[in-house]
Design an enzyme around this catalytic site. Structure first.
Site, PDB file in Angstrom:
ATOM      1  CE  LYS A  21      -0.684   0.168   4.942  1.00  0.00           C
ATOM      2  NZ  LYS A  21       0.201   1.118   5.345  1.00  0.00           N
ATOM      3  NE  ARG A  22       5.775   1.033   3.915  1.00  0.00           N
ATOM      4  CZ  ARG A  22       5.758   1.562   5.306  1.00  0.00           C
ATOM      5  NH1 ARG A  22       6.352   2.636   5.307  1.00  0.00           N
ATOM      6  NH2 ARG A  22       5.567   0.484   6.032  1.00  0.00           N
ATOM      7  N   GLY A  76       9.873  -2.723   0.750  1.00  0.00           N
ATOM      8  CA  GLY A  76      10.695  -2.808   1.864  1.00  0.00           C
ATOM      9  C   GLY A  76      10.215  -2.751   3.097  1.00  0.00           C
ATOM     10  N   GLY A  79      14.204   3.136  21.333  1.00  0.00           N
ATOM     11  CA  GLY A  79      14.386   4.495  22.215  1.00  0.00           C
ATOM     12  C   GLY A  79      15.952   4.672  22.353  1.00  0.00           C
ATOM     13  CB  VAL A  96       4.459   9.025  30.474  1.00  0.00           C
ATOM     14  CG1 VAL A  96       3.870  10.094  29.892  1.00  0.00           C
ATOM     15  CG2 VAL A  96       6.062   9.010  30.147  1.00  0.00           C
ATOM     16  CG  LEU A 115      14.341  -8.804  15.681  1.00  0.00           C
ATOM     17  CD1 LEU A 115      15.060  -9.873  16.332  1.00  0.00           C
ATOM     18  CD2 LEU A 115      14.740  -7.185  15.884  1.00  0.00           C
ATOM     19  CG  HIS A 146      46.846 -12.011  16.279  1.00  0.00           C
ATOM     20  ND1 HIS A 146      46.375 -11.526  17.670  1.00  0.00           N
ATOM     21  CD2 HIS A 146      48.138 -11.325  16.039  1.00  0.00           C
ATOM     22  CE1 HIS A 146      47.262 -10.847  18.057  1.00  0.00           C
ATOM     23  NE2 HIS A 146      48.285 -10.441  17.195  1.00  0.00           N
TER      24      HIS A 146
HETATM   25  C1  LIG Z   1      12.751   2.412  13.801  1.00  0.00           C
HETATM   26  C2  LIG Z   1      12.838   1.191  13.342  1.00  0.00           C
HETATM   27  C3  LIG Z   1      13.914   0.518  13.539  1.00  0.00           C
HETATM   28  C4  LIG Z   1      14.223  -1.011  13.384  1.00  0.00           C
HETATM   29  N1  LIG Z   1      15.309  -1.468  13.139  1.00  0.00           N
HETATM   30  C5  LIG Z   1      15.683  -3.012  12.958  1.00  0.00           C
HETATM   31  C6  LIG Z   1      16.835  -3.444  12.734  1.00  0.00           C
HETATM   32  O1  LIG Z   1      17.805  -2.889  12.759  1.00  0.00           O
HETATM   33  N2  LIG Z   1      16.920  -4.693  12.565  1.00  0.00           N
HETATM   34  C7  LIG Z   1      15.720  -5.577  12.624  1.00  0.00           C
HETATM   35  O2  LIG Z   1      15.688  -6.677  12.365  1.00  0.00           O
HETATM   36  N3  LIG Z   1      14.507  -5.082  12.653  1.00  0.00           N
HETATM   37  C8  LIG Z   1      14.491  -3.741  13.021  1.00  0.00           C
HETATM   38  N4  LIG Z   1      12.879  -3.070  13.071  1.00  0.00           N
HETATM   39  C9  LIG Z   1      12.073  -3.993  12.928  1.00  0.00           C
HETATM   40  C10 LIG Z   1      11.579  -4.362  11.444  1.00  0.00           C
HETATM   41  O3  LIG Z   1      11.499  -3.209  10.836  1.00  0.00           O
HETATM   42  C11 LIG Z   1      10.604  -5.128  11.415  1.00  0.00           C
HETATM   43  O4  LIG Z   1      10.604  -6.239  12.362  1.00  0.00           O
HETATM   44  C12 LIG Z   1      10.149  -5.694   9.871  1.00  0.00           C
HETATM   45  O5  LIG Z   1       9.986  -4.630   9.029  1.00  0.00           O
HETATM   46  C13 LIG Z   1       8.898  -6.662   9.938  1.00  0.00           C
HETATM   47  O6  LIG Z   1       8.822  -7.015   8.535  1.00  0.00           O
HETATM   48  P1  LIG Z   1       7.084  -7.438   8.154  1.00  0.00           P
HETATM   49  O7  LIG Z   1       7.600  -7.747   6.664  1.00  0.00           O
HETATM   50  O8  LIG Z   1       6.738  -8.264   8.996  1.00  0.00           O
HETATM   51  O9  LIG Z   1       6.429  -6.193   8.309  1.00  0.00           O
HETATM   52  P2  LIG Z   1       6.721  -4.655   7.583  1.00  0.00           P
HETATM   53  O10 LIG Z   1       8.004  -4.448   7.405  1.00  0.00           O
HETATM   54  O11 LIG Z   1       5.859  -3.684   8.635  1.00  0.00           O
HETATM   55  O12 LIG Z   1       5.846  -4.467   6.130  1.00  0.00           O
HETATM   56  C14 LIG Z   1       4.516  -4.550   5.984  1.00  0.00           C
HETATM   57  C15 LIG Z   1       4.227  -4.028   5.084  1.00  0.00           C
HETATM   58  O13 LIG Z   1       2.629  -4.418   4.548  1.00  0.00           O
HETATM   59  C16 LIG Z   1       2.004  -3.190   4.164  1.00  0.00           C
HETATM   60  N5  LIG Z   1       0.744  -3.363   4.283  1.00  0.00           N
HETATM   61  C17 LIG Z   1       0.021  -3.161   5.444  1.00  0.00           C
HETATM   62  N6  LIG Z   1      -1.218  -3.596   5.438  1.00  0.00           N
HETATM   63  C18 LIG Z   1      -1.570  -3.455   4.013  1.00  0.00           C
HETATM   64  C19 LIG Z   1      -2.588  -3.789   3.383  1.00  0.00           C
HETATM   65  N7  LIG Z   1      -3.942  -3.879   3.858  1.00  0.00           N
HETATM   66  N8  LIG Z   1      -2.428  -3.758   2.026  1.00  0.00           N
HETATM   67  C20 LIG Z   1      -1.369  -3.675   1.424  1.00  0.00           C
HETATM   68  N9  LIG Z   1       0.084  -3.426   2.133  1.00  0.00           N
HETATM   69  C21 LIG Z   1      -0.340  -3.532   3.381  1.00  0.00           C
HETATM   70  C22 LIG Z   1       2.724  -2.232   4.922  1.00  0.00           C
HETATM   71  O14 LIG Z   1       2.743  -0.763   3.977  1.00  0.00           O
HETATM   72  C23 LIG Z   1       4.341  -2.541   5.132  1.00  0.00           C
HETATM   73  O15 LIG Z   1       5.092  -1.968   4.010  1.00  0.00           O
HETATM   74  C24 LIG Z   1      12.779  -1.780  13.271  1.00  0.00           C
HETATM   75  C25 LIG Z   1      11.733  -1.013  13.207  1.00  0.00           C
HETATM   76  C26 LIG Z   1      11.665   0.198  13.456  1.00  0.00           C
HETATM   77  C27 LIG Z   1      10.318   0.903  13.599  1.00  0.00           C
HETATM   78  N1  LIG Z   2      18.171  -3.095  16.048  1.00  0.00           N
HETATM   79  C1  LIG Z   2      16.852  -3.819  16.146  1.00  0.00           C
HETATM   80  O1  LIG Z   2      16.646  -4.875  15.891  1.00  0.00           O
HETATM   81  C2  LIG Z   2      15.580  -3.101  16.138  1.00  0.00           C
HETATM   82  C3  LIG Z   2      15.589  -1.662  16.281  1.00  0.00           C
HETATM   83  C4  LIG Z   2      14.360  -0.906  16.385  1.00  0.00           C
HETATM   84  C5  LIG Z   2      13.158  -1.626  16.396  1.00  0.00           C
HETATM   85  N2  LIG Z   2      13.386  -2.934  16.589  1.00  0.00           N
HETATM   86  C6  LIG Z   2      12.216  -3.890  16.595  1.00  0.00           C
HETATM   87  O2  LIG Z   2      10.965  -2.969  16.957  1.00  0.00           O
HETATM   88  C7  LIG Z   2      10.251  -3.176  18.211  1.00  0.00           C
HETATM   89  C8  LIG Z   2       9.671  -2.234  18.742  1.00  0.00           C
HETATM   90  O3  LIG Z   2      10.851  -1.311  19.243  1.00  0.00           O
HETATM   91  P1  LIG Z   2      10.475  -0.644  20.618  1.00  0.00           P
HETATM   92  O4  LIG Z   2      11.736   0.137  20.998  1.00  0.00           O
HETATM   93  O5  LIG Z   2       9.325   0.223  20.379  1.00  0.00           O
HETATM   94  O6  LIG Z   2       9.955  -1.744  21.607  1.00  0.00           O
HETATM   95  P2  LIG Z   2      10.539  -2.678  22.560  1.00  0.00           P
HETATM   96  O7  LIG Z   2       9.832  -3.689  22.987  1.00  0.00           O
HETATM   97  O8  LIG Z   2      12.144  -2.716  22.118  1.00  0.00           O
HETATM   98  O9  LIG Z   2      11.011  -1.686  23.948  1.00  0.00           O
HETATM   99  C9  LIG Z   2       9.862  -1.110  24.453  1.00  0.00           C
HETATM  100  C10 LIG Z   2      10.134  -0.330  26.160  1.00  0.00           C
HETATM  101  O10 LIG Z   2       9.169   0.191  26.448  1.00  0.00           O
HETATM  102  C11 LIG Z   2       8.616  -0.232  27.521  1.00  0.00           C
HETATM  103  N3  LIG Z   2       7.479   0.364  28.007  1.00  0.00           N
HETATM  104  C12 LIG Z   2       6.312  -0.160  27.545  1.00  0.00           C
HETATM  105  N4  LIG Z   2       5.267   0.627  27.913  1.00  0.00           N
HETATM  106  C13 LIG Z   2       5.744   1.645  28.750  1.00  0.00           C
HETATM  107  C14 LIG Z   2       5.274   2.813  29.135  1.00  0.00           C
HETATM  108  N5  LIG Z   2       4.003   3.122  29.278  1.00  0.00           N
HETATM  109  N6  LIG Z   2       6.117   3.930  29.485  1.00  0.00           N
HETATM  110  C15 LIG Z   2       7.448   3.738  29.850  1.00  0.00           C
HETATM  111  N7  LIG Z   2       7.872   2.466  29.400  1.00  0.00           N
HETATM  112  C16 LIG Z   2       7.174   1.557  28.638  1.00  0.00           C
HETATM  113  C17 LIG Z   2       8.991  -1.566  27.638  1.00  0.00           C
HETATM  114  O11 LIG Z   2       9.416  -1.965  29.031  1.00  0.00           O
HETATM  115  C18 LIG Z   2      10.378  -1.638  26.931  1.00  0.00           C
HETATM  116  O12 LIG Z   2      11.563  -1.644  27.606  1.00  0.00           O
HETATM  117  C19 LIG Z   2      11.362  -4.152  18.807  1.00  0.00           C
HETATM  118  O13 LIG Z   2      10.542  -4.898  19.856  1.00  0.00           O
HETATM  119  C20 LIG Z   2      12.287  -4.660  18.121  1.00  0.00           C
HETATM  120  O14 LIG Z   2      11.673  -5.857  17.504  1.00  0.00           O
HETATM  121  C21 LIG Z   2      14.405  -3.815  16.428  1.00  0.00           C
END
Ligand SMILES: Cc1cc2nc3c(=O)[nH]c(=O)nc-3n(C[C@H](O)[C@H](O)[C@H](O)COP(=O)(O)OP(=O)(O)OC[C@H]3O[C@@H](n4cnc5c(N)ncnc54)[C@H](O)[C@@H]3O)c2cc1C
Ligand SMILES: NC(=O)c1ccc[n+]([C@@H]2O[C@H](COP(=O)([O-])OP(=O)(O)OC[C@H]3O[C@@H](n4cnc5c(N)ncnc54)[C@H](O)[C@@H]3O)[C@@H](O)[C@H]2O)c1
Length: 501
Positions: A68-69, A73, A220, A272, A355, A480
């Site tokens: 949809k976006r 990716g 965070g 909060v 992830l 090494h």
């Molecule tokens: C800030 C941030 C940093 C992150 N960093 C990492 C990282 O470093 N390493 C890591 O492993 N993970 C990371 N993650 C988590 C990772 O992005 C997700 O675990 C991963 O993208 C999940 O993949 P997915 O395909 O399940 O879903 P998504 O990537 O969420 O993709 C789902 C897609 O489906 C589309 N979609 C939804 N509903 C519909 C519909 N009805 N019709 C058509 N399209 C639709 C959406 O537009 C979206 O593009 C991060 C997440 C965030 C928010």
């Molecule tokens: N490097 C990476 O692989 C990467 C990077 C970014 C995101 N992600 C994925 O995206 C997901 C979401 O990331 P995220 O950081 O939002 O979630 P998270 O689950 O990693 O962390 C959320 C944190 O918020 C705390 N929390 C929950 N409710 C709260 C509240 N009301 N007040 C204060 N603290 C509260 C939890 O105790 C937890 O420590 C992650 O679980 C991870 O799977 C992965």
């Protein structure tokens, strides 16, 4: 998720010379029919969906992916993994230039941050990668439909295209890969200006003087690091009594100390309870998680990063009867099949670590099962990495989890302070910690805090996958001087003694 036998999987893997024969056998089973019906339709083009689509096409399935976006990716490439790592790298370079170059005899003056250029580099990385996936779709003959998909029946998806039209896509098998969205907090309305989700935090147009982060998890700490390195005063408010509650406790404590040294402040066991955005900035009312005296924290920008929630909005799951759990995750069996015949789900929308690499593995395994092969994902062996500096990476169980199982275990550790490469580059913070079963020496978990822990962890991931012992790692010749030698020494420390401490 049941783990398939790797040897069996190897035996069943397709050699390229067999592909034609295989495709023929799919046709004889009613697949790839040449009609406008697809064998596989995938809703969502994130790491789960686009990888499943490419793999399905490679396996000979007629495949359509609906997204949809308007860009492939998913969250990961567009507003997650990739843009955050771009900003983490740029902000790290700035921080190094300002604080570490001089130690190496590199003198620079007037180190400044150009936020627009930093964002432009991030945007370039994102758009190159998302276009790259479109290229891969073309190469693999995956049909790409840009629009919002919703179920009409278990084998039909109605799509409102981004051009404003409607089309119906039919498939024998439909895979839901719709990912996740930000979990909102009661009373905290995200406007992506003063109160931002990770998406807003990746695109701020000014460096906030004071940034308050709600939630000391992956997002965070990563986004707090980005803005902290380039000048924001960062305070992290966390409900739990520790940061990243899923991390090994010993590593977590060292990690928190390291972040505090970098200037990040933590308010743990704090929640909060109110947000006031009526003035110039934001006033947050917080109180102890268990209740008690309220205080006010002021901020220019507040990042809400308290977790993510499965995204199934508008899919019509109710209409076709797909079951979800209490928190909205789609329930699947070990083959990723939902309770509705022909409908599957993968990635963030089902239980398991949220992830990108886990979503990809789900995608490949799901279509391999559809092709009559043996898919393979083991959620206990999915590595996790926090991409701060130092990075923290882990695979397998934490010491606390091993303790809970009651299994007797040994722990081996090796600090980077004793690693020659880390000392040579003047970056020796952190350690490797290995936990192995006492009786068999089988590795149960590995935890690494180091500048490049996210790369180092894969040696441990392979070891876990092949049920290796710590002695197996210790007896492998490591080059090494490398940081990887710390993994070898930690392994030596687990079953015997290390050399260099
Ligand atoms: C800030 C941030 C940093 C992150 N960093 C990492 C990282 O470093 N390493 C890591 O492993 N993970 C990371 N993650 C988590 C990772 O992005 C997700 O675990 C991963 O993208 C999940 O993949 P997915 O395909 O399940 O879903 P998504 O990537 O969420 O993709 C789902 C897609 O489906 C589309 N979609 C939804 N509903 C519909 C519909 N009805 N019709 C058509 N399209 C639709 C959406 O537009 C979206 O593009 C991060 C997440 C965030 C928010
Ligand atoms: N490097 C990476 O692989 C990467 C990077 C970014 C995101 N992600 C994925 O995206 C997901 C979401 O990331 P995220 O950081 O939002 O979630 P998270 O689950 O990693 O962390 C959320 C944190 O918020 C705390 N929390 C929950 N409710 C709260 C509240 N009301 N007040 C204060 N603290 C509260 C939890 O105790 C937890 O420590 C992650 O679980 C991870 O799977 C992965």
């Amino acid at each position: 998720m049941a783990m398939a036998n790797l040897a069996r999987r190897k035996g069943s893997s397709l050699l390229s010379s067999e592909t034609l024969r295989y495709t023929f056998s799919l046709r004889s089973r009613g697949f790839a029919s040449g009609s406008d019906e697809n064998d596989v339709v995938i809703i969502g083009g994130g790491p789960g969906g686009y990888v499943a689509a490419i793999k399905a096409a490679q396996l000979g399935f007629k495949t359509t992916c609906i997204e949809k976006r308007g860009a492939l990716g998913g969250t990961c490439l567009n507003v997650g993994c990739i843009p955050s790592k771009a900003l983490l790298h740029s902000s790290h370079m700035y921080h190094e230039a300002k604080h570490s170059f001089a130690n190496h005899g590199v003198k620079v003056s007037n180190v400044e941050i150009d936020l627009d250029a930093m964002m432009a580099q991030k945007n370039k990385a994102v758009s190159n990668l998302t276009k790259g996936i479109e290229g891969l779709f073309k190469k693999n003959k995956v049909t790409y439909v840009k629009g919002y998909g919703k179920f009409i029946s278990p084998s039909e998806v109605s799509v409102d295209t981004i051009e404003g039209e409607n089309t119906v896509v039919k498939g024998k098998h439909i895979i839901i890969a719709t990912g996740s969205d930000v979990k909102s907090l009661p009373g905290v309305t995200i406007d992506e200006k003063k109160i931002v989700s990770s998406t807003g935090a990746l695109a701020l147009t000014e460096i906030p003087k004071k940034l308050v982060v709600i939630g000391a998890g992956y997002i965070g700490l990563e986004m707090g690091s980005v803005w902290g390195r380039i000048g924001s005063e960062v305070t992290v408010v966390e409900f739990a009594s520790e940061i990243v509650p899923t991390m090994d406790a010993e590593i977590r404590k060292q990690f928190q100390r390291s972040l505090e040294k970098q200037g990040m402040k933590f308010k743990l066991k704090t929640k909060v309870v109110g947000v006031d955005t009526s003035g110039d900035g934001v006033k947050l009312t917080v109180e102890p998680s268990a209740g008690g005296e309220q205080t006010i924290i002021e901020a220019d920008v507040v990042l809400v990063s308290a977790g993510r929630t499965p995204f199934t909005s508008g899919l019509n799951l109710d209409k076709i009867g797909v079951e979800t759990d209490k928190i909205g995750r789609i329930l699947v069996n070990e083959r990723f099949a939902t309770n509705v015949s022909g409908v599957y789900a993968i990635g963030d929308v089902i239980p398991g670590p949220m992830l990108a690499h886990k979503a990809e593995e789900d995608g490949v395994a799901c279509v391999e099962y559809l092709a009559g092969k043996v898919g393979h994902v083991d959620y206990d062996k999915v590595p996790g990495v926090v991409y701060t500096n130092p990075e923290v990476a882990s695979v397998g169980k934490t010491e606390e989890q091993v303790k809970e199982t009651g299994v007797e275990y040994r722990v081996g550790k090796f600090p980077f302070m004793a690693n020659s490469r880390a000392k040579a580059i003047d970056n020796a913070e952190g350690l490797v910690k290995i936990i192995a079963e006492k009786e068999t020496d089988k590795i149960l978990g590995v935890h690494i805090m180091a500048p490049n822990a996210g790369e180092l962890i894969h040696e441990a991931a392979i070891a876990l996958q092949y049920d290796a012992s710590s002695e197996d790692i210790a007896r492998v010749c490591h080059a090494h001087p490398t940081m990887s030698e710390a993994v070898k020494e930690a392994a030596m420390a687990t079953y015997d003694k290390p050399i260099h401490i």
